[in-house]
Motif scaffolding. Structure first.
Motif, short mmCIF file in Angstrom:
data_model
loop_
_atom_site.label_atom_id
_atom_site.label_comp_id
_atom_site.label_asym_id
_atom_site.label_seq_id
_atom_site.Cartn_x
_atom_site.Cartn_y
_atom_site.Cartn_z
N MET A 187 -8.15 -2.62 4.85
CA MET A 187 -7.36 -2.31 3.67
C MET A 187 -6.08 -3.14 3.62
O MET A 187 -5.65 -3.58 2.55
CB MET A 187 -7.02 -0.82 3.61
N TYR A 190 0.73 5.16 0.44
CA TYR A 190 -0.26 6.12 0.95
C TYR A 190 0.41 7.38 1.48
O TYR A 190 1.55 7.37 1.94
CB TYR A 190 -1.13 5.48 2.03
N ILE A 228 0.87 -1.19 0.00
CA ILE A 228 0.00 0.00 0.00
C ILE A 228 0.90 1.22 0.00
O ILE A 228 1.74 1.40 0.88
CB ILE A 228 -0.92 0.05 1.23
N PRO A 279 -3.87 3.28 6.12
CA PRO A 279 -4.78 2.16 5.89
C PRO A 279 -5.28 1.55 7.19
O PRO A 279 -4.55 1.51 8.18
CB PRO A 279 -3.91 1.16 5.12
#
Length: 365
Positions: free
Chosen positions: A142, A132, A130, A138
């Motif tokens: 997620m 981000y 992920i 998250p």
């Protein structure tokens, strides 16, 4: 400066600064070793579903321009680099990397140790992650979604909906049907420069439409995802193979044609992505430096020697880099002979394809 992060599926966390759009993106994390060509990487549909880490330490220094895009949009899910250049310098530049990523809604991360990330991916294999930015952390749901993520439906997501025709830029000699599995514009440019009118067609075009369309040859483009997922396309290719029409496949096109003649493909540990991969042409007994972008490979031992032969191998790992049909005017390569920027040693393959169409047309007269 806002912070941004990369969380890998194995729990490793990288902290850096945010570049481009803010948000969060789940993707497969891969690396590219090219020293130039980040604009072409961003707009290559073969990167659908992936966030790309550039191993070269400075990215964005010559900006971006409208002429060098390889497709209609940015396809990467995220972009990772050691240092993002804030002030590009090049007379062709018309936008910065940060501005482009913002416009395309792509989350970027700079200021991390890209060598460490690359070593992780080389040792453990490509893994999910992920990417981000600050304030988009998250949650557990997620993170579980990230761990279960798979790149699926890729060709369907990137292919065009309606045919597009591009005229030859020299005296027209042939008409080529180019099946778009995630095509890069330089493929059509190379063909147009050799006297071919090119019709870019949706990936799922009925083969009879091509066979009845007055085309002299078929080009199979590059593209993203697991080749074995494309069962409908593989069945269509079997029809085209049986027609005797000249066919040239690149990257995913190479893999799909191999599957259509009964060979197998496998997912590689971390793939080939860069512009310096040595490939040996077995017939010529000569090695070329090539540009590559693929995470799957044809298993050379599964190519039926009564149908085709392995024509090229990768010097680094001996993986299959090309096949040639024994009884039909068909050949494929895993690498990108059309690449720009990058080594152009293998652009002669387009001439080889044109020669096959010349022979076929001459024999039909």
């Amino acid at each position: 400066m806002k912070k941004a992060y990369l969380l890998l599926a194995d729990g490793t966390l990288f902290e850096g600064v945010s570049v481009g759009a803010e948000g969060a993106s789940i993707a497969e994390i891969v690396f590219n070793t090219g020293m130039a060509g980040y604009q072409e990487v961003l707009t290559d549909p073969s990167y659908y579903g992936q966030s790309v880490c550039m191993t070269y330490p400075l990215i964005g220094n010559y900006g971006l321009n409208a002429d060098d895009f390889e497709s209609r949009k940015c396809w990467v899910s995220g972009f990772i680099m050691r240092e993002a250049c804030d002030y590009p310098s090049n007379w062709r530049c018309d936008r910065s990397l940060d501005a482009y990523l913002k416009k395309e809604g792509v989350v970027g991360l700079a200021g991390i140790d890209t060598r460490r990330l690359t070593r992780i991916l080389r040792n453990s294999g490509v893994m999910n992650g992920i990417l981000y930015s600050e304030s988009h952390e998250p949650d557990e749901a997620m993170i579980e979604q990230m761990k279960a993520y798979k790149v699926t439906g890729a060709v369907k997501a990137v292919t065009i909906c309606e045919p597009e025709v591009y005229p030859a830029t020299t005296e027209q000699k042939h008409r080529v049907a180019l099946l778009d599995f995630g095509v890069k514009r330089n493929i059509q440019r190379e063909l147009c420069a050799r006297g071919c009118e090119v019709t870019v067609m949706p990936a799922y075009t009925d083969p009879q439409t091509i066979l009845n369309g007055g085309y002299d040859g078929v080009m199979l483009s590059n593209g993203p995802g697991d080749p074995s997922e494309n069962t409908e396309i593989i069945e269509n290719l079997k029809v085209l193979i049986g027609s005797g029409m000249p066919i040239f496949g690149i990257c995913l096109g190479h893999q799909l044609l191999a599957l259509a003649i009964g060979a197998e493909t496998r997912k590689m540990k971390f793939g080939h992505r860069g512009v310096n991969h040595p490939v040996k042409d077995l017939a010529k007994d000569r090695t070329y430096i090539t540009s590559q972008n693929h995470g799957y490979a044809v298993v050379g031992d599964t190519v039926n020697p009564e149908i085709a032969r392995v024509s090229h191998i990768n010097i680094n790992d001996n993986s299959c880099e090309g096949i040639e049909h024994i009884n039909a005017p068909i050949f494929t390569v895993q690498y990108h002979p059309e690449v720009k920027p990058g080594p152009q040693d293998t652009a002669y393959l387009f001439d080889q394809f044109v020669s096959l169409m010349d022979e076929k047309k001459g024999g039909a007269q």
